[in-house]
Design a protein around this motif. Structure first.
Motif, PDB file in Angstrom:
ATOM      1  N   HIS A  57       0.897  -1.399  -0.263  1.00 13.16           N
ATOM      2  CA  HIS A  57       0.149   0.005  -0.091  1.00 13.16           C
ATOM      3  C   HIS A  57       1.036   1.170   0.147  1.00 13.16           C
ATOM      4  CE1 HIS A  57      -3.750   1.968   1.024  1.00 13.16           C
ATOM      5  NE2 HIS A  57      -3.030   2.728   1.644  1.00 13.16           N
ATOM      6  N   ASP A  58       0.640   2.136  -0.766  1.00 13.83           N
ATOM      7  CA  ASP A  58       1.218   3.501  -0.836  1.00 13.83           C
ATOM      8  C   ASP A  58       0.393   4.421   0.080  1.00 13.83           C
ATOM      9  OD1 ASP A  58       2.114   5.929  -1.342  1.00 13.83           O
ATOM     10  OD2 ASP A  58       2.042   5.857  -3.380  1.00 13.83           O
ATOM     11  N   ILE A  59       1.185   4.705   1.271  1.00 15.18           N
ATOM     12  CA  ILE A  59       0.328   5.329   2.360  1.00 15.18           C
ATOM     13  C   ILE A  59       0.257   6.783   2.075  1.00 15.18           C
ATOM     14  CG2 ILE A  59       0.902   3.712   4.125  1.00 15.18           C
ATOM     15  CD1 ILE A  59       3.109   5.508   5.114  1.00 15.18           C
ATOM     16  N   LEU A  60       0.787   7.168   1.093  1.00 15.00           N
ATOM     17  CA  LEU A  60       0.630   8.840   0.603  1.00 15.00           C
ATOM     18  C   LEU A  60      -0.416   9.127  -0.246  1.00 15.00           C
ATOM     19  CD1 LEU A  60       4.422  10.116   0.722  1.00 15.00           C
ATOM     20  CD2 LEU A  60       2.561  10.207   2.387  1.00 15.00           C
ATOM     21  N   THR A  61      -0.625   8.211  -1.175  1.00 13.20           N
ATOM     22  CA  THR A  61      -1.637   8.134  -2.344  1.00 13.20           C
ATOM     23  C   THR A  61      -2.892   7.829  -2.055  1.00 13.20           C
ATOM     24  OG1 THR A  61      -1.185   6.557  -3.523  1.00 13.20           O
ATOM     25  CG2 THR A  61       0.146   8.612  -4.029  1.00 13.20           C
ATOM     26  N   ALA A  62      -3.202   6.894  -1.137  1.00 11.52           N
ATOM     27  CA  ALA A  62      -4.496   6.183  -1.151  1.00 11.52           C
ATOM     28  C   ALA A  62      -4.764   6.034   0.292  1.00 11.52           C
ATOM     29  CB  ALA A  62      -4.810   5.059  -1.868  1.00 11.52           C
ATOM     30  N   TYR A  63      -5.579   6.700   1.222  1.00 15.23           N
ATOM     31  CA  TYR A  63      -5.926   6.190   2.438  1.00 15.23           C
ATOM     32  C   TYR A  63      -7.174   5.682   2.490  1.00 15.23           C
ATOM     33  CZ  TYR A  63      -5.988   6.654   7.422  1.00 15.23           C
ATOM     34  OH  TYR A  63      -5.906   6.446   8.734  1.00 15.23           O
ATOM     35  N   SER A  64      -7.007   4.347   2.015  1.00 13.74           N
ATOM     36  CA  SER A  64      -8.279   3.451   1.650  1.00 13.74           C
ATOM     37  C   SER A  64      -8.844   2.836   2.904  1.00 13.74           C
ATOM     38  CB  SER A  64      -7.761   2.327   0.780  1.00 13.74           C
ATOM     39  OG  SER A  64      -6.977   1.685   1.339  1.00 13.74           O
ATOM     40  N   THR A  65      -9.959   2.108   2.984  1.00 20.23           N
ATOM     41  CA  THR A  65     -10.373   1.186   3.989  1.00 20.23           C
ATOM     42  C   THR A  65      -9.541   0.322   4.154  1.00 20.23           C
ATOM     43  OG1 THR A  65     -11.613   0.126   2.291  1.00 20.23           O
ATOM     44  CG2 THR A  65     -12.784   1.731   3.659  1.00 20.23           C
ATOM     45  N   ASP A  66      -8.687  -0.213   3.290  1.00 16.90           N
ATOM     46  CA  ASP A  66      -7.646  -1.294   3.725  1.00 16.90           C
ATOM     47  C   ASP A  66      -6.941  -0.912   4.754  1.00 16.90           C
ATOM     48  OD1 ASP A  66      -8.080  -3.382   1.973  1.00 16.90           O
ATOM     49  OD2 ASP A  66      -6.432  -2.817   0.555  1.00 16.90           O
ATOM     50  N   ILE A  67      -6.177   0.413   4.736  1.00 12.43           N
ATOM     51  CA  ILE A  67      -5.344   0.596   5.639  1.00 12.43           C
ATOM     52  C   ILE A  67      -5.818   1.221   7.006  1.00 12.43           C
ATOM     53  CG2 ILE A  67      -4.799   2.940   4.466  1.00 12.43           C
ATOM     54  CD1 ILE A  67      -2.100   1.185   6.468  1.00 12.43           C
ATOM     55  N   SER A  68      -7.004   2.041   6.826  1.00 10.28           N
ATOM     56  CA  SER A  68      -7.451   2.513   7.823  1.00 10.28           C
ATOM     57  C   SER A  68      -8.275   1.386   8.927  1.00 10.28           C
ATOM     58  CB  SER A  68      -8.552   3.787   7.450  1.00 10.28           C
ATOM     59  OG  SER A  68      -9.838   3.171   6.956  1.00 10.28           O
ATOM     60  N   SER A  69      -8.711   0.469   8.127  1.00  6.35           N
ATOM     61  CA  SER A  69      -9.437  -0.341   9.099  1.00  6.35           C
ATOM     62  C   SER A  69      -8.299  -1.203   9.620  1.00  6.35           C
ATOM     63  CB  SER A  69      -9.984  -1.658   8.285  1.00  6.35           C
ATOM     64  OG  SER A  69      -9.141  -2.326   7.597  1.00  6.35           O
ATOM     65  N   ARG A  70      -7.078  -1.324   9.359  1.00  4.07           N
ATOM     66  CA  ARG A  70      -5.967  -1.681  10.184  1.00  4.07           C
ATOM     67  C   ARG A  70      -5.440  -0.879  11.091  1.00  4.07           C
ATOM     68  NH1 ARG A  70      -6.188  -4.600   5.371  1.00  4.07           N
ATOM     69  NH2 ARG A  70      -5.358  -6.784   5.382  1.00  4.07           N
ATOM     70  N   LEU A  71      -5.529   0.327  10.804  1.00  7.26           N
ATOM     71  CA  LEU A  71      -5.289   1.418  12.056  1.00  7.26           C
ATOM     72  C   LEU A  71      -6.006   1.709  13.204  1.00  7.26           C
ATOM     73  CD1 LEU A  71      -3.743   3.965   9.368  1.00  7.26           C
ATOM     74  CD2 LEU A  71      -2.152   2.762  10.913  1.00  7.26           C
ATOM     75  N   GLN A  72      -7.278   1.316  12.897  1.00  7.14           N
ATOM     76  CA  GLN A  72      -8.223   1.979  13.787  1.00  7.14           C
ATOM     77  C   GLN A  72      -8.248   1.136  14.954  1.00  7.14           C
ATOM     78  OE1 GLN A  72     -11.774   2.140  11.869  1.00  7.14           O
ATOM     79  NE2 GLN A  72     -12.507  -0.005  11.673  1.00  7.14           N
ATOM     80  N   ASP A  73      -7.867  -0.130  15.017  1.00  5.10           N
ATOM     81  CA  ASP A  73      -7.727  -0.866  16.341  1.00  5.10           C
ATOM     82  C   ASP A  73      -6.150  -1.216  16.736  1.00  5.10           C
ATOM     83  OD1 ASP A  73      -7.499  -2.777  14.294  1.00  5.10           O
ATOM     84  OD2 ASP A  73      -8.596  -4.164  15.213  1.00  5.10           O
ATOM     85  N   ALA A  74      -5.291  -0.310  16.023  1.00  8.55           N
ATOM     86  CA  ALA A  74      -3.884  -0.611  16.364  1.00  8.55           C
ATOM     87  C   ALA A  74      -3.359  -0.094  17.654  1.00  8.55           C
ATOM     88  CB  ALA A  74      -2.803   0.108  15.431  1.00  8.55           C
TER      89      ALA A  74
END
Ligand SMILES: C[S@@+](CC[C@H](N)C(=O)[O-])C[C@H]1O[C@@H](n2cnc3c(N)ncnc32)[C@H](O)[C@@H]1O
Length: 367
Positions: free
Chosen positions: A227-244
């Motif tokens: 995942h390119d964290i700078l260009t796409a703040y997608s559900t893929d990454i946000s769902s992993r971050l929200q319970d980190a």
């Protein structure tokens, strides 16, 4: 980002094809403290890399490393991380000493990272909802140093004896995210963390009886997300971050800033809005990193930690004010160190030379 090429050049002449002792330069050893991580555990972590990349390390890895270094020097990251053999060579050469430096750091920070008491009631509620599992998201973590360090930390935490520490022991869920496709490197390292290492046919009966995986597979789960964290703040990454529980940016933030300061700031603000109160953000990078910003046509250089503090401790709160809400603090800085050394012990062995590392570190807690 660039590895210590001067030191490498000096040592290249001394390099042998079998295991070598990894000794620091004299002037470095005078300024570094001894690690609190037992030497046999440090060696086990080096062995994970040695066994994961056995084939690569048994052939002449130097030409590949020179090519990777050339691309890194030209800041052509797409080329440096664009081929499977480059990724393996990078992970075999530069991740082992970082893994040792990181396990030493995680251990020193363990009370902040894994103690429930320090996280406030909201965080305890979040933790209760997701069960006895602790999620760590390693941004720019495809090369495996953080993964192996977290495996080492699990091993240490499993061996603690006090009842309080035992009660806090949790299964680790590690998510490594990276713009490059490190899938096979991550899978390879994860397999070697959770399976017993190969033994020589001459191994003693005791060695055979005690041979075990670094971490029981039930106690660690490792996944990779490209995942390119700078260009796409997608559900893929946000769902992993929200319970980190912990988000790490190890030797990655400066690379992000050099790609785009504006996009990096946006990413950090999106991250602020996603993670739960009580979660932690750990940023580690080379001391003295600077990034350039162009304002009204004039270029100005800012230290990386200034930009980071500005985004998390000023902009994140300022955003609230702009929206007409009362000022609400979003992050607090829990710990910082402008220059921390990790020194490789003379007794450690690895097929190629490694070097000591120095880092600046910043630990923030989401309020
Ligand atoms: C210098 S390496 C650090 C590797 C590792 N974290 C460590 O400490 O050894 C920087 C990593 O950040 C990744 N990276 C750079 N830009 C990125 C982006 N926009 N999104 C995700 N990962 C990125 C690179 O692919 C690379 O793996």
């Amino acid at each position: 980002m660039a590895p210590n090429s001067k030191l490498n050049a000096k040592r290249k002449a001394k390099r042998e094809s079998t295991n070598v002792k990894v000794a620091p330069r004299k002037e470095e050893s005078a300024v570094v403290a001894t690690s609190s991580i037992p030497l046999d555990l440090q060696q086990l972590l080096l062995n994970i890399f040695r066994n994961s990349f056995a084939e690569r390390l048994s052939s002449n890895i130097d030409p590949l490393l020179q090519e990777v270094k050339g691309h890194l020097y030209n800041r052509d990251f797409a080329a440096a991380f664009g081929k499977g053999e480059y990724l393996e060579a990078y992970a075999a050469r530069w991740s082992p000493s970082r893994a040792l430096g990181y396990v030493d750091l995680f251990w020193d920070l363990r009370e902040h990272l894994f103690s429930m008491e320090s996280t406030g009631e909201e965080a305890i509620e979040v933790q209760a909802k997701i069960g006895k599992s602790c999620k760590v998201v390693c941004l720019g973590g495809g090369a495996g140093a953080e993964i192996v360090a977290l495996g080492g930390l699990q091993k240490l935490l499993a061996s603690v004896t006090s009842d309080e520490e035992k009660a806090n022991y949790q299964r680790l869920e590690v998510v490594a995210t990276d713009i490059a496709d490190w899938t096979s490197v991550v899978q390879n390292l994860a397999t070697h963390i959770t399976t017993a290492p190969p033994l020589s046919k001459f191994a003693s009966a005791t060695a055979r009886a005690t041979n075990a995986a670094l971490v029981n597979p039930e106690n660690i789960d490792v996944t990779f997300l490209q995942h390119d964290i700078l260009t796409a703040y997608s559900t893929d990454i946000s769902s992993r971050l929200q319970d980190a529980r912990l988000v790490t940016l190890m030797f990655t933030l400066n690379e992000l800033y050099s790609t785009s300061v504006a996009l990096t700031q946006k990413f950090l603000l999106d991250l602020t809005a996603t993670v739960k109160p009580g979660s932690l953000l750990l940023v580690v990078d080379s001391p003295g990193s600077y990034s350039s910003i162009t304002l009204n046509g004039a270029e100005k250089k800012y230290p990386m930690q200034w930009l980071l503090d500005h985004t998390l401790l000023k902009l994140a709160n300022g955003n609230q004010r702009e929206r007409g809400k009362e000022e609400e603090l979003r992050w607090e800085k829990v710990q910082e160190d402008e220059s921390r050394w990790f020194r490789l012990d003379n007794g450690l062995e690895y097929p190629i030379e490694l070097e000591n590392m120095r880092m600046q570190l910043h630990l923030y807690r989401r309020l």
